[in-house]
Design a protein around this motif. Sequence first.
Motif, PDB file in Angstrom:
ATOM      1  N   UNK A 428      35.396 -38.423  14.423  1.00 37.81           N
ATOM      2  CA  UNK A 428      36.490 -38.514  15.388  1.00 37.81           C
ATOM      3  C   UNK A 428      36.893 -39.931  15.317  1.00 37.81           C
ATOM      4  N   UNK A 429      38.022 -40.305  16.078  1.00 35.56           N
ATOM      5  CA  UNK A 429      38.576 -41.403  16.197  1.00 35.56           C
ATOM      6  C   UNK A 429      37.989 -42.355  17.232  1.00 35.56           C
ATOM      7  N   UNK A 430      37.294 -41.686  17.988  1.00 36.70           N
ATOM      8  CA  UNK A 430      36.874 -42.521  19.209  1.00 36.70           C
ATOM      9  C   UNK A 430      35.379 -42.966  18.962  1.00 36.70           C
ATOM     10  N   UNK A 431      34.482 -42.170  18.254  1.00 39.76           N
ATOM     11  CA  UNK A 431      33.056 -42.438  18.114  1.00 39.76           C
ATOM     12  C   UNK A 431      32.872 -43.741  17.239  1.00 39.76           C
ATOM     13  N   UNK A 432      31.959 -44.499  17.830  1.00 38.24           N
ATOM     14  CA  UNK A 432      31.641 -45.821  17.156  1.00 38.24           C
ATOM     15  C   UNK A 432      31.052 -45.601  15.654  1.00 38.24           C
ATOM     16  N   UNK A 465      44.897 -27.269   9.596  1.00 38.98           N
ATOM     17  CA  UNK A 465      43.481 -26.768   9.416  1.00 38.98           C
ATOM     18  C   UNK A 465      42.837 -27.440   8.075  1.00 38.98           C
ATOM     19  N   UNK A 466      41.972 -28.138   8.289  1.00 36.39           N
ATOM     20  CA  UNK A 466      41.172 -29.103   7.295  1.00 36.39           C
ATOM     21  C   UNK A 466      39.523 -28.423   7.585  1.00 36.39           C
ATOM     22  N   UNK A 467      39.500 -27.469   6.555  1.00 33.47           N
ATOM     23  CA  UNK A 467      38.037 -26.635   6.803  1.00 33.47           C
ATOM     24  C   UNK A 467      36.877 -27.662   6.509  1.00 33.47           C
ATOM     25  N   UNK A 468      37.090 -28.508   5.443  1.00 33.42           N
ATOM     26  CA  UNK A 468      35.886 -29.303   5.173  1.00 33.42           C
ATOM     27  C   UNK A 468      35.882 -30.723   5.573  1.00 33.42           C
ATOM     28  N   UNK A 469      36.833 -31.031   6.721  1.00 40.99           N
ATOM     29  CA  UNK A 469      36.806 -32.207   7.168  1.00 40.99           C
ATOM     30  C   UNK A 469      37.334 -33.487   6.436  1.00 40.99           C
ATOM     31  N   UNK A 470      38.240 -33.014   5.446  1.00 44.41           N
ATOM     32  CA  UNK A 470      38.632 -34.059   4.371  1.00 44.41           C
ATOM     33  C   UNK A 470      39.324 -35.248   5.221  1.00 44.41           C
ATOM     34  N   UNK A 471      40.178 -35.161   6.277  1.00 46.77           N
ATOM     35  CA  UNK A 471      40.771 -36.102   7.012  1.00 46.77           C
ATOM     36  C   UNK A 471      39.530 -37.043   7.709  1.00 46.77           C
ATOM     37  N   UNK A 472      38.575 -36.408   8.414  1.00 51.14           N
ATOM     38  CA  UNK A 472      37.725 -36.940   8.990  1.00 51.14           C
ATOM     39  C   UNK A 472      36.759 -37.909   8.011  1.00 51.14           C
ATOM     40  N   UNK A 473      36.481 -37.421   6.839  1.00 47.76           N
ATOM     41  CA  UNK A 473      35.822 -38.291   5.831  1.00 47.76           C
ATOM     42  C   UNK A 473      36.476 -39.634   5.487  1.00 47.76           C
ATOM     43  N   UNK A 474      37.770 -39.315   5.139  1.00 51.06           N
ATOM     44  CA  UNK A 474      38.676 -40.690   4.721  1.00 51.06           C
ATOM     45  C   UNK A 474      38.634 -41.626   5.831  1.00 51.06           C
ATOM     46  N   UNK A 475      39.098 -40.965   6.988  1.00 54.09           N
ATOM     47  CA  UNK A 475      39.020 -42.012   8.059  1.00 54.09           C
ATOM     48  C   UNK A 475      37.825 -42.721   8.552  1.00 54.09           C
ATOM     49  N   UNK A 476      36.655 -41.838   8.249  1.00 51.48           N
ATOM     50  CA  UNK A 476      35.290 -42.352   8.648  1.00 51.48           C
ATOM     51  C   UNK A 476      35.060 -43.687   7.636  1.00 51.48           C
ATOM     52  N   UNK A 477      35.431 -43.412   6.430  1.00 54.65           N
ATOM     53  CA  UNK A 477      35.164 -44.349   5.211  1.00 54.65           C
ATOM     54  C   UNK A 477      35.894 -45.734   5.635  1.00 54.65           C
ATOM     55  N   UNK A 478      37.433 -45.520   6.104  1.00 55.47           N
ATOM     56  CA  UNK A 478      38.456 -46.548   6.164  1.00 55.47           C
ATOM     57  C   UNK A 478      37.617 -47.293   7.347  1.00 55.47           C
ATOM     58  N   UNK A 479      37.699 -46.551   8.410  1.00 53.59           N
ATOM     59  CA  UNK A 479      37.120 -47.171   9.791  1.00 53.59           C
ATOM     60  C   UNK A 479      35.534 -47.975   9.738  1.00 53.59           C
ATOM     61  N   UNK A 480      34.798 -47.301   8.934  1.00 61.27           N
ATOM     62  CA  UNK A 480      33.363 -48.193   8.669  1.00 61.27           C
ATOM     63  C   UNK A 480      33.647 -49.306   8.027  1.00 61.27           C
ATOM     64  N   UNK A 481      34.640 -49.375   6.910  1.00 64.28           N
ATOM     65  CA  UNK A 481      34.943 -50.640   6.248  1.00 64.28           C
ATOM     66  C   UNK A 481      35.544 -51.687   6.986  1.00 64.28           C
ATOM     67  N   UNK A 482      36.680 -51.184   7.740  1.00 65.06           N
ATOM     68  CA  UNK A 482      37.429 -52.126   8.414  1.00 65.06           C
ATOM     69  C   UNK A 482      36.540 -52.899   9.704  1.00 65.06           C
ATOM     70  N   UNK A 535      45.564 -42.016   5.228  1.00 63.39           N
ATOM     71  CA  UNK A 535      44.961 -42.270   6.054  1.00 63.39           C
ATOM     72  C   UNK A 535      45.092 -43.588   6.693  1.00 63.39           C
ATOM     73  N   UNK A 536      45.106 -44.486   5.893  1.00 64.37           N
ATOM     74  CA  UNK A 536      44.988 -46.020   6.102  1.00 64.37           C
ATOM     75  C   UNK A 536      46.167 -46.109   6.820  1.00 64.37           C
ATOM     76  N   UNK A 537      47.303 -45.653   6.366  1.00 65.07           N
ATOM     77  CA  UNK A 537      48.792 -45.929   6.816  1.00 65.07           C
ATOM     78  C   UNK A 537      48.596 -45.520   8.545  1.00 65.07           C
ATOM     79  N   UNK A 538      48.102 -44.290   8.659  1.00 63.10           N
ATOM     80  CA  UNK A 538      48.039 -43.812  10.224  1.00 63.10           C
ATOM     81  C   UNK A 538      47.177 -44.652  10.890  1.00 63.10           C
ATOM     82  N   UNK A 539      45.982 -45.166  10.477  1.00 65.19           N
ATOM     83  CA  UNK A 539      45.443 -46.081  11.213  1.00 65.19           C
ATOM     84  C   UNK A 539      46.124 -47.375  11.512  1.00 65.19           C
TER      85      UNK A 539
END
Length: 700
Positions: A428-432, A465-482, A535-539
């Motif tokens: 999620x967007x809020x978790x550290x 509908x994102x059964x496997x959480x693809x958005x979550x994975x991509x956002x997680x990678x990008x947020x962790x990097x940034x 996803x990077x654009x959205x962030x």
Amino acid sequence: MSSQLLFECLSEEIPSRMQNSAAAQAKGYVVNTFNKNNVKFASIEVFITARRITLFVDNIGITEPKDSNNEIKGPHVNAPKNAVEGFLKKNGKSEIDLFVRRVSNGDFYFIKKDVYPFNIQEFLKNQLEEMLKNFSWPKSMRWSERKERWVRPIKNILCILNDEIIPVSFAGVAACNTTYGHRFLSSDMAFTVKTPKDYFELIEKNNVILQPDKRKQYILNQIDKFTKERNLQLEKNDYLLNELTGFIEWPIVLFGEVNQEKSLGLPKEVMLSIINTQQKYLALSNGKRISHFVTVVNVNNDEVIKGHEKILEARLADAQFLISQDKKENLDYYVKKLDSILFHASLGSVGEKVKRIITLSKYIAIYVPHASLIKVERAAYLAKADLATSIVKEFPELQGMIGGYYASYFQEDEEIVEAITGHYKPIGLEQECPKSSTAVAVAIADKIDGLVGLIAAGEKISGSYDQFGLRRMAIGVIRTILENNLHVPIRLLIDKSLSLYSKLVFTEGTMLIDRSNKLNREQISELVLKFCLERFRVILKSRGIGQDVIDSILHKADVDDLLMAEKQAVMLDCYLNTPKGEQILSSYKRISNIVNKAEKNDNTTYDTSYDEKFLVESEEIALSSHVIAARKNIRQAIKNSHFNVALNELTGFAPFINQFMDNVKIDCDSSELKRNRLSLLANIASVFHLVADFNLILKQ
């Protein structure tokens, strides 16, 4: 004349998770319908409980619609007879209804429109029936032999305008002016509602609190009183609190004790999972140990809370047993069992995934300051071990946390424990995001492996509908990097991850996409990169950066360093709001307008190659010299991550461009000089594009 409308649909239990969206949908439909039909109102309120949706519209203005044009123009008086007859037939009129009016320089037949009085009762009946018929639930059902669908079987419909019943009918239930109170706390007899305002007093007397916020506050007040008396605190869980609020119409708050013997040795997270997730209880603690739980019920007697306590004791005892059994073997034992757990039908087992994560984590560790390859390898090796444990099979939401707990029990290094516990984050967007170097490497590796593999295997997002959480994975990678200030080459990372699948489940050189077509590795890589950049654009946009600025930075085909791209977007967004930024845009606009206009008029494209021997004026010679120096300086500045220096270099173009424009005639008699000068300007535009695509900013 003004009126009040009261509508209530009483049914079997409405799932808590569907209530907010249902209330919003009902309100939106009525507001839109009233506005569309010019029906005035003072306010609209929608209330929802576990069993009913109630709609109250106050001060409905029933006025005749005004129509300034109450005449219909027909054919000219000299038109053929069949044209006049057709006009009359279309409007249901006869010759006696015709009259003539002069329009401009001609005489035309007219007829009067038929004006019918506005029937508010009929209007409300039709619109409410339409709302019920077309209401959208995530899941709905049919009951009895009827075709109509609703979330649960409908028991009663109440609908009155002032003191008059509106005969709404749906699913075989006709509206009336009676309804029922709480299923258990009030009598089973229906009560009559004479006017809409009477309803609110009567419904509360019959043990129904319509307002969700009022029900929630009632629960919190009871909890606050209990915790203050015993010096306890509520373990925050807003989602569960909202769910409990939606379960009941009149909250009865009960408090039970947690058996300390049955919970001895259990991690707090395990207890919370049992209490919150399985049992739907709120937990109370002294800050360290959970001692009590809270439940909200519809009925109360001495045996109710005892029953809840016994159920919880059994659950805690089960968890104790499972953990004690798990601890008989170390984590290496469970790693070996991962080969028998399927990760994905096209991607092999979890054991195979672990091997990929180990390799990928060590690769990522190169870009993470202070990362120990030994610790990263060990953490990646153990990260998924808890998936084979009994406790995680029973409580899948504890994966990661249990792995960290067992790793600590078996005295693994603290940083390895932290990496195992946190490698799923952020969810999620809020978790550290993970912070330690080992956790960062493993977290990115886990997500990028899943993202690359699942996209390559043809898994897609369909709407929300994102059964496997693809958005979550991509956002997680990008947020962790940034958020960890990492300069990780995203393209190389994707390619590295793809290479690890080569000898596993895909045919040589190709991967499955859309389950029917095959793409090569380069195409898959571009597909994953495009998904990540979206996803990077959205962030970036969520951080207040303009869409045009984001597009201008990400236009480059070689975007690879997301941290660098983020910093450039932030800096450019700020810079454009300064006088220097305005000067850059003005200079670029002046150049691009001239080149674009010339290309359009000449039906050609001017490239960036110009010949210095055709530079005859001192202003164009000076401009050319500045272009050569600026190109070199900007490339060096961007290479050294000095984006502000590159922007300042662009500012320096202004005086040279102005002197050139003011003193050099571009559209001159010599075609060679004209082409050369336009190519010089195109060359300057290309220098601007080394920094950002300013053309995209101008188009906004």
